[in-house]
Motif scaffolding. Structure first.
Motif, short mmCIF file in Angstrom:
data_model
loop_
_atom_site.label_atom_id
_atom_site.label_comp_id
_atom_site.label_asym_id
_atom_site.label_seq_id
_atom_site.Cartn_x
_atom_site.Cartn_y
_atom_site.Cartn_z
N UNK A 153 0.82 -1.22 0.00
CA UNK A 153 0.00 0.00 0.00
C UNK A 153 0.85 1.26 0.00
N UNK A 154 2.16 1.14 0.28
CA UNK A 154 3.05 2.31 0.29
C UNK A 154 3.99 2.30 -0.92
N UNK A 155 3.61 1.62 -1.97
CA UNK A 155 4.43 1.54 -3.17
C UNK A 155 4.37 2.86 -3.93
N UNK A 156 5.52 3.52 -4.10
CA UNK A 156 5.60 4.78 -4.83
C UNK A 156 6.23 4.62 -6.20
N UNK A 157 6.53 3.39 -6.59
CA UNK A 157 7.14 3.12 -7.89
C UNK A 157 6.08 2.64 -8.88
N UNK A 158 5.33 1.62 -8.48
CA UNK A 158 4.20 1.12 -9.28
C UNK A 158 2.97 1.23 -8.40
N UNK A 159 1.98 2.05 -8.78
CA UNK A 159 0.84 2.27 -7.89
C UNK A 159 0.00 1.03 -7.67
N UNK A 160 -0.60 0.96 -6.51
CA UNK A 160 -1.48 -0.15 -6.15
C UNK A 160 -2.61 -0.32 -7.17
N UNK A 161 -3.03 0.76 -7.80
CA UNK A 161 -4.11 0.69 -8.77
C UNK A 161 -3.81 -0.26 -9.93
N UNK A 162 -2.53 -0.47 -10.24
CA UNK A 162 -2.19 -1.42 -11.30
C UNK A 162 -2.72 -2.81 -10.97
N UNK A 163 -2.52 -3.24 -9.74
CA UNK A 163 -3.01 -4.57 -9.35
C UNK A 163 -4.52 -4.55 -9.13
N UNK A 164 -5.04 -3.48 -8.53
CA UNK A 164 -6.48 -3.39 -8.30
C UNK A 164 -7.25 -3.48 -9.61
N UNK A 165 -6.81 -2.73 -10.62
CA UNK A 165 -7.52 -2.70 -11.90
C UNK A 165 -7.44 -4.05 -12.61
N UNK A 166 -6.27 -4.68 -12.53
CA UNK A 166 -6.14 -5.98 -13.19
C UNK A 166 -7.05 -7.02 -12.55
N UNK A 167 -7.03 -7.11 -11.23
CA UNK A 167 -7.84 -8.11 -10.54
C UNK A 167 -9.32 -7.88 -10.81
#
Length: 298
Positions: free
Chosen positions: A239-253
């Motif tokens: 949840x503290x990833x500043x390189x690849x946003x969490x939204x990348x995984x959220x949108x894919x799932x």
């Protein structure tokens, strides 16, 4: 020689000659010849293998030390925004952790965008590396229990390996010889069109196109564009990833689930980008649990 000198028999003479070097060594305190240390039969064994003719077309295959069959196999794909400067060595602690959990592991290298890679070379390499496993004919490699695990850009390539069966003839990576039973993406860039601003234009460098200019190329390279993949997936993201946003995984799932795939999002509270491949961090524990689940037939 005196006629009265004692006569030495042939057998005694030979015995004396054989003992002479030993006696001399003891008398001169000469050091003993170094002995080779005994081989550690309990250590995992790693073999570097080429899967092609280019310098970066190789991988490291590691089997657990146990003579028992591994519980499954894992292809490991490193990240680094598909650019030179990061290589498979960053994933060796992850490999060690997987091997300790009794998995056979194929840690792969590939050509990067500024070192002979990019479109289509990077994709060709990753496909060739995966298919190389089918040529080994090892009784200790159960490809029915094969999971692909990738971090960051490697998470994208792991997802891409799972979508190869859907590629059109002629696309890089089409007609795979090996198809994974599951995919674990660790902070992966799974939506290339949505990641155009990441890594100072890393996606455009990889694909050599934009979504507007060549939508077909993005459909052939972006896992989000290919759902349903027909392969179960777990996306682990901090949840503290500043390189690849969490939204990348959220949108894919969300997209994969809506399309009928079995896909799961595991949020790791407070974890940054690199902590997911820190084997001492809870983020890695979540990744290992995902590999264990996906390698077990339903």
């Amino acid at each position: 020689m005196s006629d009265h000198a004692p006569r030495i028999g042939r057998r005694a003479l030979l015995a004396g000659l054989a003992a002479a070097p030993l006696l001399g060594a003891c008398g001169n305190d000469a050091p003993a010849a170094p002995r080779r240390p005994p081989r550690d039969e309990t250590a995992p064994r790693t073999e570097r293998m080429a899967y092609g003719g280019q310098p970066d077309q190789f991988g490291e295959l590691t089997f657990p030390a146990s003579r028992d069959l591994p519980r499954g196999a894992v292809i490991v794909v490193h990240g680094g925004f598909w650019r030179a400067g990061t290589d498979l060595t960053i994933m060796r602690p992850v490999v060690d952790a997987l091997v300790a959990a009794n998995f056979a592991v194929w840690n792969i290298e590939y050509r990067k965008v500024d070192a002979g890679g990019g479109w289509p070379s990077t994709f060709d390499d990753v496909a060739m590396a995966a298919d190389h496993l089918a040529t080994l004919r090892s009784t200790r490699l159960d490809l029915r229990r094969l999971v692909v695990l990738g971090h960051s850009a490697g998470g994208h390539l792991a997802g891409w390996l799972a979508m190869r069966a859907k590629l059109a003839p002629g696309d890089p990576g089409a007609t795979p010889a090996v198809r994974p039973a599951g995919v674990v993406s660790l902070a992966g860039v799974l939506d290339l069109a949505g990641g155009m601003l990441l890594g100072d234009g890393a996606v455009a460098d990889l694909v050599a196109a934009t979504p507007g200019a060549d939508p077909a190329r993005f459909r052939a390279t972006s896992p989000l564009e290919a759902v349903p993949l027909g392969v179960p997936s777990v996306c682990v993201h901090g949840t503290a990833d500043e390189v690849v946003p969490l939204s990348q995984s959220e949108d894919f799932v969300a997209a994969a689930t809506a399309a009928g795939d079995r896909s799961e999002l595991v949020r790791v509270e407070g974890a940054n980008h690199l902590q997911l491949i820190d084997v001492a961090h809870p983020g890695w524990a979540a990744a290992l649990q995902a590999v264990e689940r996906l390698s077990t037939p339903a």
